[in-house]
Design a protein around this motif. Sequence first.
Motif, PDB file in Angstrom:
ATOM      1  N   THR A 187     -25.596  47.322  50.328  1.00  0.00           N
ATOM      2  CA  THR A 187     -25.019  48.352  51.230  1.00  0.00           C
ATOM      3  C   THR A 187     -24.107  49.279  50.422  1.00  0.00           C
ATOM      4  OG1 THR A 187     -23.144  46.908  51.725  1.00  0.00           O
ATOM      5  CG2 THR A 187     -25.000  46.818  53.260  1.00  0.00           C
ATOM      6  N   GLU A 188     -24.456  49.452  49.162  1.00  0.00           N
ATOM      7  CA  GLU A 188     -23.534  50.085  48.209  1.00  0.00           C
ATOM      8  C   GLU A 188     -22.979  51.436  48.658  1.00  0.00           C
ATOM      9  OE1 GLU A 188     -24.765  49.397  44.073  1.00  0.00           O
ATOM     10  OE2 GLU A 188     -23.709  51.245  43.631  1.00  0.00           O
ATOM     11  N   ALA A 189     -21.704  51.625  48.351  1.00  0.00           N
ATOM     12  CA  ALA A 189     -20.959  52.873  48.597  1.00  0.00           C
ATOM     13  C   ALA A 189     -20.731  53.156  50.082  1.00  0.00           C
ATOM     14  CB  ALA A 189     -21.636  54.069  47.920  1.00  0.00           C
ATOM     15  N   ASP A 213     -24.466  60.130  43.384  1.00  0.00           N
ATOM     16  CA  ASP A 213     -25.131  59.316  42.344  1.00  0.00           C
ATOM     17  C   ASP A 213     -25.502  57.952  42.918  1.00  0.00           C
ATOM     18  OD1 ASP A 213     -25.016  61.131  40.279  1.00  0.00           O
ATOM     19  OD2 ASP A 213     -23.206  60.290  39.365  1.00  0.00           O
ATOM     20  N   GLU A 214     -24.562  57.343  43.667  1.00  0.00           N
ATOM     21  CA  GLU A 214     -24.821  56.015  44.246  1.00  0.00           C
ATOM     22  C   GLU A 214     -26.033  56.093  45.190  1.00  0.00           C
ATOM     23  OE1 GLU A 214     -22.991  53.642  43.033  1.00  0.00           O
ATOM     24  OE2 GLU A 214     -21.196  54.691  42.365  1.00  0.00           O
ATOM     25  N   PHE A 215     -26.223  57.256  45.787  1.00  0.00           N
ATOM     26  CA  PHE A 215     -27.346  57.449  46.710  1.00  0.00           C
ATOM     27  C   PHE A 215     -28.562  58.085  46.033  1.00  0.00           C
ATOM     28  CE2 PHE A 215     -26.440  56.407  51.204  1.00  0.00           C
ATOM     29  CZ  PHE A 215     -25.270  55.708  50.970  1.00  0.00           C
ATOM     30  N   LYS A 223     -31.881  55.223  44.744  1.00  0.00           N
ATOM     31  CA  LYS A 223     -30.639  54.788  45.383  1.00  0.00           C
ATOM     32  C   LYS A 223     -30.249  53.417  44.810  1.00  0.00           C
ATOM     33  CE  LYS A 223     -28.906  54.410  50.143  1.00  0.00           C
ATOM     34  NZ  LYS A 223     -28.720  53.043  50.613  1.00  0.00           N
ATOM     35  N   HIS A 224     -28.961  53.227  44.594  1.00  0.00           N
ATOM     36  CA  HIS A 224     -28.555  51.982  43.946  1.00  0.00           C
ATOM     37  C   HIS A 224     -28.928  50.739  44.753  1.00  0.00           C
ATOM     38  CE1 HIS A 224     -25.556  54.066  41.008  1.00  0.00           C
ATOM     39  NE2 HIS A 224     -26.818  54.402  40.826  1.00  0.00           N
ATOM     40  N   THR A 225     -28.885  50.837  46.079  1.00  0.00           N
ATOM     41  CA  THR A 225     -29.289  49.660  46.867  1.00  0.00           C
ATOM     42  C   THR A 225     -30.786  49.362  46.670  1.00  0.00           C
ATOM     43  OG1 THR A 225     -29.680  51.021  48.811  1.00  0.00           O
ATOM     44  CG2 THR A 225     -27.559  49.973  48.676  1.00  0.00           C
ATOM     45  N   GLU A 309     -28.638  51.015  34.765  1.00  0.00           N
ATOM     46  CA  GLU A 309     -28.194  52.248  35.433  1.00  0.00           C
ATOM     47  C   GLU A 309     -26.662  52.278  35.518  1.00  0.00           C
ATOM     48  OE1 GLU A 309     -29.588  54.934  36.784  1.00  0.00           O
ATOM     49  OE2 GLU A 309     -28.181  55.606  38.340  1.00  0.00           O
ATOM     50  N   HIS A 310     -26.053  51.151  35.896  1.00  0.00           N
ATOM     51  CA  HIS A 310     -24.596  51.122  36.041  1.00  0.00           C
ATOM     52  C   HIS A 310     -23.877  51.111  34.699  1.00  0.00           C
ATOM     53  CE1 HIS A 310     -25.566  50.371  40.217  1.00  0.00           C
ATOM     54  NE2 HIS A 310     -24.354  50.816  40.477  1.00  0.00           N
ATOM     55  N   ALA A 311     -24.478  50.435  33.709  1.00  0.00           N
ATOM     56  CA  ALA A 311     -23.859  50.428  32.377  1.00  0.00           C
ATOM     57  C   ALA A 311     -23.766  51.866  31.867  1.00  0.00           C
ATOM     58  CB  ALA A 311     -24.682  49.567  31.425  1.00  0.00           C
TER      59      ALA A 311
HETATM   60 FE   LIG Z   1     -23.658  52.057  42.059  1.00  0.00          FE
END
Ligand SMILES: [Fe+2]
Length: 466
Positions: A187-189, A213-215, A223-225, A309-311
């Motif tokens: 459910t990120e962000a 970006d998170e989306f 999307k990060h989720t 992606e997050h790194a």
């Molecule tokens: Fe993220």
Amino acid sequence: MQPQESSAGSAAGDTLGRRLLAFAGSPLFRGDAQVLHDRNPYRRMLVPESLAEPDFDRPPGPGEWSSHRSLAAHRLLGTFYESETVLLPEQGLAGLYEDFSAFYGQELKDLREGSVSALERFAFACLDDAVDVTGAATPEVLDAFFQHMVAEAAAGPSPALAAVAAAGDRARAADLYLVQLALDGLTEASAMSRNLAGAYGPEQSALFKIFIDEFGYGVYDAKHTTIFAKMLRSRGMADHVHAYWNFYLAGPLATNNYYYYLSRDHAKFFRYAGAVTYAEAVFAPAFVEMVAVFRDIFGDAVDLHYCDEHAHIDEHHGRITREQVLLALAERHGPRVVPELLRGVAEARLIGGWFEADTAEQIRWSDTLPRHRELAGAATAAGPPRRSVRTPDDPFGTRCHDGAMVLEIERGEAELFTTPTGPPERMARGDALLIPAGRLYGVRAATPETAFLLHPVSPDRPAAPA
Ligand SMILES: [Fe+2]
Ligand SMILES: [Fe+2]
């Protein structure tokens, strides 16, 4: 004076306790016989029968983040917060419309609205005295403190990832770690979205840049989720909200709830800005470490796109939040807001530490159950046992206890769940196992009727036998 004060306090706690019991008594929250939750985001086991135990007058202290009442409070609070987001099942609402209506319906909404502020005070009171921000009045002090905190976190190692790497069954330990990330990952962000409305200048646009970006810039596959779910599937794990609800620990629940807590009340906006800046800055090195540990265990058999992606992107996000949110807000709004910005940094670090410590302890415990069978024999009873009888059709739930307990099977056979993947620990009549204080577990009957005893034992953490 004294008796009056305490009775007023009890009444408040009692009212909160009664409201929470009424909320958890909804059929949505009573669980079912399955260990993992179905593809139904509205159902989540709140273990209502255990909610009469906690004293909602006595908030958990800083050292009690994994206590039973902390776990119970954060499960409830997490459910409250997610009720203010839009959750729809991927397969559609066919067959689930009633649950959708109940989850967002007036009855539960009234109970939530009547208790959310008191529950937040209960769940987060432990932060009040844990952080001292006196003397922090300039952007320079804030930045020096922030840089110091981030450098300390980046130096690692992460206690939870260290526990994964050191486990006897590393794959299973890694799965338990992934589950703790899933709470936010799926459910990120969502909490961040609550800070986007309004008008607060360039800092608002900087935060929005991170949000999009998170989306995935509006691309669902990016999307990060979505990429988080891909990582779960590569491990053969369920990828829906919240399959692993029963296995979320108090520390990770508190971490996730913390960002909602700050985002629900804009009096805490500057604290949120401090916290999100800290989080974005420490994510990049944490995911670099996670990639190393997971590659070592699984080689190329796990999809770590989410971590890569997050790194990469959180190095960028860490820079944006520091320069264009944290320090920019301090410059623009002056010394009065600096203590709150700093408090957010300090609290996010503290609560992130609970995530790590709780996850590491659960990994170590569930990895050494044979040893905890031995420890049960060395434990000393500290009170009369509590007896439970279960059938295989009874709702499954997990919980923990404030003190150590010995679980003893009195009749029949049981399966003990301490982690969501791999076979459960089978226990037969006469078998006993030590459950350390704060450790999460669930018992399922493996025979038509299973009776077990829970013996409180002392000391909390008995020394290992020689
Ligand atoms: Fe993220
Ligand atoms: Fe980010």
